[in-house]
Structures are given as structure tokens and as C-alpha cells.
Design an enzyme around this catalytic site. Structure first.
Site, PDB file in Angstrom:
ATOM      1  CB  CYS A   1      -0.878   0.027   1.249  1.00 18.02           C
ATOM      2  SG  CYS A   1      -1.966  -1.377   1.371  1.00 18.02           S
TER       3      CYS A   1
ATOM      4  NE  ARG B   1       4.670   1.723  -1.027  1.00 18.44           N
ATOM      5  CZ  ARG B   1       5.237   2.170   0.077  1.00 18.44           C
ATOM      6  NH1 ARG B   1       6.224   3.021  -0.007  1.00 18.44           N
ATOM      7  NH2 ARG B   1       4.828   1.782   1.256  1.00 18.44           N
TER       8      ARG B   1
ATOM      9  CD1 TRP C   1       0.411  -6.233  -2.780  1.00 24.52           C
ATOM     10  CD2 TRP C   1       0.247  -6.715  -0.599  1.00 24.52           C
ATOM     11  NE1 TRP C   1       0.948  -7.477  -2.586  1.00 24.52           N
ATOM     12  CE2 TRP C   1       0.861  -7.802  -1.256  1.00 24.52           C
ATOM     13  CE3 TRP C   1       0.051  -6.799   0.781  1.00 24.52           C
ATOM     14  CZ2 TRP C   1       1.271  -8.955  -0.597  1.00 24.52           C
ATOM     15  CZ3 TRP C   1       0.453  -7.947   1.446  1.00 24.52           C
ATOM     16  CH2 TRP C   1       1.053  -9.005   0.755  1.00 24.52           C
TER      17      TRP C   1
ATOM     18  CG  ASN D   1       0.120   2.489   3.496  1.00 26.01           C
ATOM     19  OD1 ASN D   1      -0.862   2.469   2.769  1.00 26.01           O
ATOM     20  ND2 ASN D   1       1.266   3.038   3.165  1.00 26.01           N
ATOM     21  N   GLY D   2      -1.102  -0.757   6.485  1.00 26.93           N
ATOM     22  CA  GLY D   2      -0.930  -1.521   7.720  1.00 26.93           C
ATOM     23  C   GLY D   2      -2.108  -2.445   7.955  1.00 26.93           C
TER      24      GLY D   2
ATOM     25  CD  GLU E   1      18.718 -13.239  -4.150  1.00 29.90           C
ATOM     26  OE1 GLU E   1      18.058 -13.579  -3.149  1.00 29.90           O
ATOM     27  OE2 GLU E   1      18.435 -12.242  -4.834  1.00 29.90           O
TER      28      GLU E   1
ATOM     29  CE  LYS F   1      15.552 -11.821  -6.980  1.00 31.24           C
ATOM     30  NZ  LYS F   1      16.264 -11.364  -5.830  1.00 31.24           N
TER      31      LYS F   1
ATOM     32  CD  GLU G   1      11.526 -11.950  -6.200  1.00 29.62           C
ATOM     33  OE1 GLU G   1      12.732 -11.755  -6.069  1.00 29.62           O
ATOM     34  OE2 GLU G   1      10.669 -11.325  -5.539  1.00 29.62           O
TER      35      GLU G   1
ATOM     36  CG  HIS H   1      20.584 -35.805   4.796  1.00 30.57           C
ATOM     37  ND1 HIS H   1      20.950 -36.901   5.536  1.00 30.57           N
ATOM     38  CD2 HIS H   1      21.732 -35.218   4.373  1.00 30.57           C
ATOM     39  CE1 HIS H   1      22.277 -36.956   5.589  1.00 30.57           C
ATOM     40  NE2 HIS H   1      22.771 -35.947   4.895  1.00 30.57           N
TER      41      HIS H   1
ATOM     42  CE  LYS I   1      12.854  -2.734  -4.713  1.00 30.39           C
ATOM     43  NZ  LYS I   1      13.691  -3.913  -5.003  1.00 30.39           N
TER      44      LYS I   1
HETATM   45  O1  M6R Z   1      13.557  -3.875   1.473  1.00 33.64           O
HETATM   46  P1  M6R Z   1      14.061  -5.158   2.058  1.00 33.64           P
HETATM   47  O2  M6R Z   1      15.446  -5.489   1.591  1.00 33.64           O
HETATM   48  O3  M6R Z   1      13.968  -5.213   3.549  1.00 33.64           O
HETATM   49  O4  M6R Z   1      13.109  -6.278   1.474  1.00 33.64           O
HETATM   50  C1  M6R Z   1      13.191  -7.594   1.915  1.00 33.64           C
HETATM   51  C2  M6R Z   1      12.444  -8.530   0.991  1.00 33.64           C
HETATM   52  O5  M6R Z   1      11.084  -8.198   0.957  1.00 33.64           O
HETATM   53  C3  M6R Z   1      12.995  -8.482  -0.439  1.00 33.64           C
HETATM   54  O6  M6R Z   1      14.358  -8.753  -0.481  1.00 33.64           O
HETATM   55  C4  M6R Z   1      12.248  -9.499  -1.337  1.00 33.64           C
HETATM   56  O7  M6R Z   1      12.542 -10.794  -0.929  1.00 33.64           O
HETATM   57  C5  M6R Z   1      12.598  -9.275  -2.802  1.00 33.64           C
HETATM   58  N1  M6R Z   1      11.419  -9.212  -3.591  1.00 33.64           N
HETATM   59  C6  M6R Z   1      13.462 -10.344  -3.372  1.00 33.64           C
HETATM   60  O8  M6R Z   1      13.764 -10.117  -4.715  1.00 33.64           O
END
Ligand code: M6R
Length: 606
Positions: A2, A27, A74, A98-99, A478, A482, A485, A501, A601
């Protein structure tokens, strides 16, 4: 997630609110809305989907009013549609939020009992009805104070009132909120980025505070309603003009900007003439730190994991890593000699902020590694290590990841030297190696063609795995994050040695498996693990570094070679093909690369 915009001006505000909402699009959101006051009435227009949909609405194009609030939502409570979109309004008051209001069900029951009729499924609507209820017997300020006291959970609020055409209220608990100052007008925004196109003069609300925004004046109040003064901060202009340039997506641009991110970080922290690392104003004596706890979410958590390997190698400190959403609710043995490090690109992630807050309340030493230095996490940490990578718009974090791990590596090196855990000669050698990192990344970025072809196999698969050992394990995590997502393909990151395991049962004929096996101290072990998955039918994409020695294994499906570097620096290089693999997979599927579905974001709710 949001986002809020509010403007109180002496000229019409609707088009500026719409253009500012567009600034908040990065965002991630699912609906948008706007409310203004004109001719003694609240006008409210909302729509599902993009801000463009809202803008096209005739009612918005003809919207009058010199005071107004806007929102991108959102969904948390209630599906994403125009009814649940914000603002939410009664005849008297209109609110953007927001929240999450945790006690909304109880409050709703109470309000329904008093005759209030609810239109949406949101938690936010209780705020509207509470204020409306209090306005029956109280003035605006007291209604707000009484309402805020009843709310449990987190909020950033923007509120306008039918009877008060020159007054807007902002209030904060848990979710960030900024106030901006302009000529003949003042603003409210959920982050300073959204306000940057209008002003560079900003103040931030702290938890529990609220403010009254008039055209020519802003007043701030603390939790008890006592008037307080706020500093006005001048923002730098470097991020104001950030755009995609000739790139199709911000993500593509941000991947290519990584050599620059690294150069900036190196220039900022490394003193070439004195062959040293500059970390100015470090507030503690190194002997007062015996352990380190690194905390973050998502990609930032992977940076923490990566850093653990370096801190353990370069220092004799005890190092632990935690996911912020887990850390914040556990029982901790807080230790005076532990340094708590919070890693966050945005500096606004709700869980990471809550973990920081918990540590502060327990009197711990707090340090943050952030990109946005005006953010809540940066402002509330005792010490900040900025990553200097510039604005990152793509929801999938790329250059911020390399920026974070660079600064954490530099910090580990410095602590290793100060604690005498590494010899000066070793320190100097590593410092010297680091200087070539931007160029090595630049060369590695040229591996495009092969990855484009490979990405098809991942798109067509039911699932995929990313394996690595030691320094490559956090990078495997990581890489998997990627891919999932961006291209919505199931991807698991695993330590290669852990396959037997359990996860080995997942391997079947043709399953794509990425194996990260650079020529480091784990190389031979990883190659053995790779052979085990090949033997069970996996289609292995091996990512290693250039070497004169051939890889001793048969039946590898594809190999990608990154540049060679000292073992510490290989994780930076291995990251590049994984970012590109995810990018090209999503590109081929035609997905919204900069705004993947369901994601945001800046994750400002827990
Ligand atoms: O702004 P931040 O680094 O605290 O965000 C943390 C995660 O939300 C962020 O890294 C998220 O996992 C990304 N979308 C990954 O690409």
C-alpha cells in the site's frame, strides 16, 4: 504494498495525486483510489488494477478540490476490487490506510451495534466509522486521538474531513509516513520517494505521532497529544530522475548497473592511498563486540547468510543469522556484546523494523545495512552502513543484493583486521583483489545468449532445484527465489550436501537442476553431489568459473562459466547468471517483470 499520498494546496490536486500514485507503483499493488473535498462534499473514485484505470475514469478527470488523498492498495483484508480499494469514506470523513488493524473484527461488531453500515471487507473501514462516531461529540483532534487509542496493529493514515476543508491529518504507528513541504502546499506520503517530485524538504513521523497538515503550516503531536517540533530534512536529488532509459524493464537496467553499484561501494569505503577501509564514527570499541547477529527478510536474509560465511572466515566472532519475522516473536537471550545488524534495501520492511525495535528496547547495539538512508530502519539504528546502489525499482532485488553483500564483506574484512583475526598482508591482498570486482562483474554480464536459450527448459519444467555448498549455498537460495518470484516456476534452493537427506527423492528424469560449483574449497564435494543428481536423471546446468582444468564429470546438460576471482569474490559472479536466468524466463512468459504478481517492493505489513 500500500502507498499513501495526501496534498493540501491552494490549487486543484487530483492530477498531482494521480501522478504521485504512479511513483508508488513500484511498490506492487492491486487497486487504487482518490478522494478530494469540493463544494462541501467528499468525492471518492476507486478502481481495480493499475493507476491508469483510475486516471481514465471521467470522474477523476473532472475532479475538483484543493485538498485530497490517494492510495494504492495491496490486499490484506478482502479481495482486490474497487469496493475494498481505499479511500474509505463516510459522509464526514475519508481515510487511506497502510498496515493492518488487528482488532478490526471486535471494533466492527461494536460499530455495527451503534448502527454503522459497512460497505467493504477491509479492516480500514472501522477507522472511518470510529472517527465518524467520535465526531458526534468531539472536535476533529479529539476524535482522532480517541480513535487512534482504540486501534491495535499497525497503521499509517491520511485523513480528510468534510467539515474541515483546510485540514488533513497524518498518523503513524508501525507503518512509515513522511510529510513534505512546498510553496503554498504541504504533502503526506508513505515514503519520501513519492514526494520527491514535489519537494525535497521532508520530515518523518515517529511511531505514535500524528500531524495536522494545512496549506501553509504543519503541526506535529506526540502520542499524548503534546505539540512537538520536527527537523526538516533536505533530500539529495540523485534519485529524482531515475528512469528505465533504453531498457525494457527496470530489472534489466538494475542488473546491468551492478558494476557501478560495486564501484560506488568500493569508492565509498576503501581508502586507496592509505590501503585501508574507512568506516567512520563506528560507535563501539571492537573489543566490546564478541558476536554478531544478522537479520533480514527475503533477498536481504540471503545477504545475511552470505555474510555469515565471510565473518566466520575473516573473524573469530560468533555469527548467527535470523529471518526477521521469526526473530521478532522468539524468546531471546540478549547479550550485551552482540552487534545486531539489520539488512534491508528499502529500510521499511515491517518485520525487520520490528526486530530492530525489539533489540533497541533491550538496549542492544544496532547497526543497519540499507539502501535508503532516509528510511525508518536507517533512522532508528545506532549506526548505518549505506550500500550506495541508487534507486532500485524492480520488485526483484538485484543490484541491492550485490550492494549488501559487498558492504558486509568489507565490514567483515575491517573487523577481521581490527580484531587481529587476519594478518595485515592477507587484508591488503583481499583489498587489492576487491578493486577488480566491478570489472569481473562487467565481463560476467556478457553471458546473455546462452542463458536466454537455457531459460526455456526452466519455464517448461514442473519444478527446479538450485544447489551449492559453502559460499555458494546462499547464492543458490537467492537464485531459486529470483526464479520463483519472477517466472512463477517452483524452485528450491538447497545445500548440495543435504540432498541425500530427503530432497533427492524429488529428482526425476529431465528435472532442471542448477549446480553452483566454482573452483573453491568446496568444489570437489559439490561435483560429487552433482553426479548424484545426474545419475538420477537431472538435467544439470553447471555454473562454475573459468579454469584451464576441465570439469571431471559426464552428462552435464549445460555449463556456464563466470570470470575467475579469489574464492571470497566468486559469490558475486555466480549471482549474475542466476539473475539473468530468472529475467529471461519471465520475459519469455510475458510476465510483468518489474511487478510480479502478489508481491510488493516495500513490505510494510508483517
Ligand atoms: O527492502 P528489504 O530489503 O527489507 O526487502 C526484503 C524482501 O522483501 C525483499 O528482499 C524481497 O525478498 C525481494 N522481492 C526479493 O527479490
Amino acid at each position: 504494498m500500500c502507498g499513501i499520498i495526501g496534498i493540501n494546496s491552494n490549487k486543484p490536486v487530483s492530477s498531482t495525486i494521480i501522478s504521485s500514485l504512479k511513483k508508488l507503483e513500484y511498490r506492487g499493488y492491486d487497486s487504487a483510489g482518490i478522494a478530494t473535498l469540493s463544494n462541501g462534499l467528499i468525492n471518492e473514485v476507486k478502481s481495480e488494477g493499475r493507476v491508469d484505470n483510475l486516471e481514465k475514469n471521467n470522474l477523476v478527470q473532472n475532479m475538483e478540490g484543493t485538498i485530497g488523498i490517494g492510495h494504492v492498495r495491496w490486499a490484506t483484508h478482502g479481495i482486490p476490487n474497487s469496493i475494498n480499494a481505499h479511500p474509505h469514506s463516510s459522509q464526514n470523513v475519508s481515510v487511506v490506510h497502510n498496515g493492518i488493524i488487528e482488532n478490526s473484527t471486535i471494533l466492527k461488531k461494536f460499530l455495527v451495534g451503534k448502527g454503522h453500515k459497512f460497505k467493504s471487507q477491509t479492516d480500514t473501514e472501522v477507522i472511518v466509522h470510529l472517527i465518524t462516531e467520535h465526531l458526534k461529540s468531539e472536535n476533529v483532534i479529539n476524535s482522532i486521538k480517541k480513535t487512534l487509542k482504540l486501534l491495535h496493529g499497525s497503521f499509517a493514515l491520511g485523513i480528510i474531513f468534510k467539515e474541515q476543508p483546510d485540514l488533513m491529518i497524518g498518523a503513524r504507528r508501525g507503518s512509515p509516513l513522511a510529510v513534505g513541504y512546498g510553496p503554498g502546499e504541504n504533502y503526506l506520503g508513505s515514503d519520501s520517494y513519492a514526494l520527491k517530485s514535489m519537494t525535497n524538504k521532508i520530515s518523518y513521523l515517529n511511531d505514535g505521532e500524528f500531524c495536522i497538515i494545512k496549506k501553509d503550516q504543519v503541526e506535529f503531536y506526540d502520542e499524548d497529544g503534546k505539540k512537538i517540533n520536527k527537523k526538516v530534512l533536505e533530500l539529495t536529488s540523485e534519485d529524482q530522475k531515475y528512469d528505465k532509459g533504453d531498457y525494457k524493464h527496470f530489472m534489466a537496467k538494475e542488473i546491468e548497473e551492478q558494476p557501478l553499484t560495486l564501484k560506488n561501494g568500493i569508492n565509498e569505503y576503501i581508502d586507496n592511498s592509505n590501503k585501508n577501509i574507512n568506516i567512520y564514527n563506528f560507535p563501539w570499541k571492537v573489543e566490546d563486540i564478541t558476536s554478531i547477529k544478522l537479520i533480514g527478510c527475503g533477498t536481504a536474509y540471503h545477504s545475511c547468510l552470505m555474510a555469515k560465511y565471510w565473518f566466520e572466515q575473516l573473524t573469530s566472532l560468533d555469527v548467527n543469522v535470523d529471518i526477521a519475522s521469526e526473530f521478532r516473536y522468539r524468546n531471546h537471550r540478549f547479550k550485551e556484546k552482540t552487534l545486531y545488524i539489520f539488512v534491508s534495501q528499502s529500510g521499511e520492511t515491517a518485520d525487520t523494523y520490528a526486530a530492530l525495535d525489539l533489540c533497541k528496547k533491550n538496549g542492544m547495539k544496532t547497526c543497519s545495512v540499507v539502501n535508503i538512508i532516509e528510511s525508518s530502519i536507517a533512522r532508528d539504528s545506532e549506526f548505518v552502513l549505506p550500500i550506495h546502489c541508487g534507486t532500485e525499482i524492480g520488485v526483484a532485488s538485484t543490484k541491492a543484493f550485490l550492494g549488501q553483500i559487498l558492504i558486509l564483506y568489507i565490514f567483515a574484512l575491517k573487523l577481521g583486521l581490527l580484531r587481529k583475526d587476519i594478518e595485515n598482508e592477507v587484508f591488503l591482498q583481499k583489498l587489492n583483489d576487491l578493486k577488480s570486482l566491478p570489472e569481473l562483474v562487467e565481463k560476467t554480464l556478457k553471458i546473455d545468449n546462452k542463458i536466454q536459450a537455457i531459460s526455456n527448459t526452466f519455464n517448461e519444467a514442473k519444478g527446479s532445484m538450485f544447489l551449492g555448498r559453502g559460499f555458494s549455498y546462499p547464492i543458490a537460495l537467492e537464485g531459486a527465489l529470483k526464479l520463483k518470484e519472477l517466472s512463477y516456476v517452483h524452485a528450491e534452493g538447497y545445500p548440495a550436501g543435504e540432498m541425500k537427506h530427503g530432497p533427492l527423492a524429488l529428482i526425476e528424469e529431465g528435472m532442471p537442476v542448477v549446480v553452483l560449483a566454482p573452483r573453491d574449497s568446496y568444489y570437489k564435494k559439490t561435483i560429487s553431489n552433482m553426479q548424484e543428481v545426474i545419475a538420477r536423471g537431472a538435467k544439470v546446468l553447471l555454473i562454475t568459473n573459468k579454469s584451464k582444468d576441465e570439469v571431471l564429470s559426464e552428462n552435464i546438460w549445460e555449463t556456464i562459466e563466470v570470470e575467475s576471482a579469489n574464492e571470497d569474490l566468486l559469490p558475486f559472479l555466480l549471482t549474475i547468471p542466476l539473475q539473468k536466468l530468472a529475467y529471461y524466463s519471465a520475459l519469455k512468459k510475458g510476465y510483468d517483470i518489474d511487478k510480479p504478481r502478489n508481491l510488493a517492493k516495500s513490505v510494510t505489513v508483517e
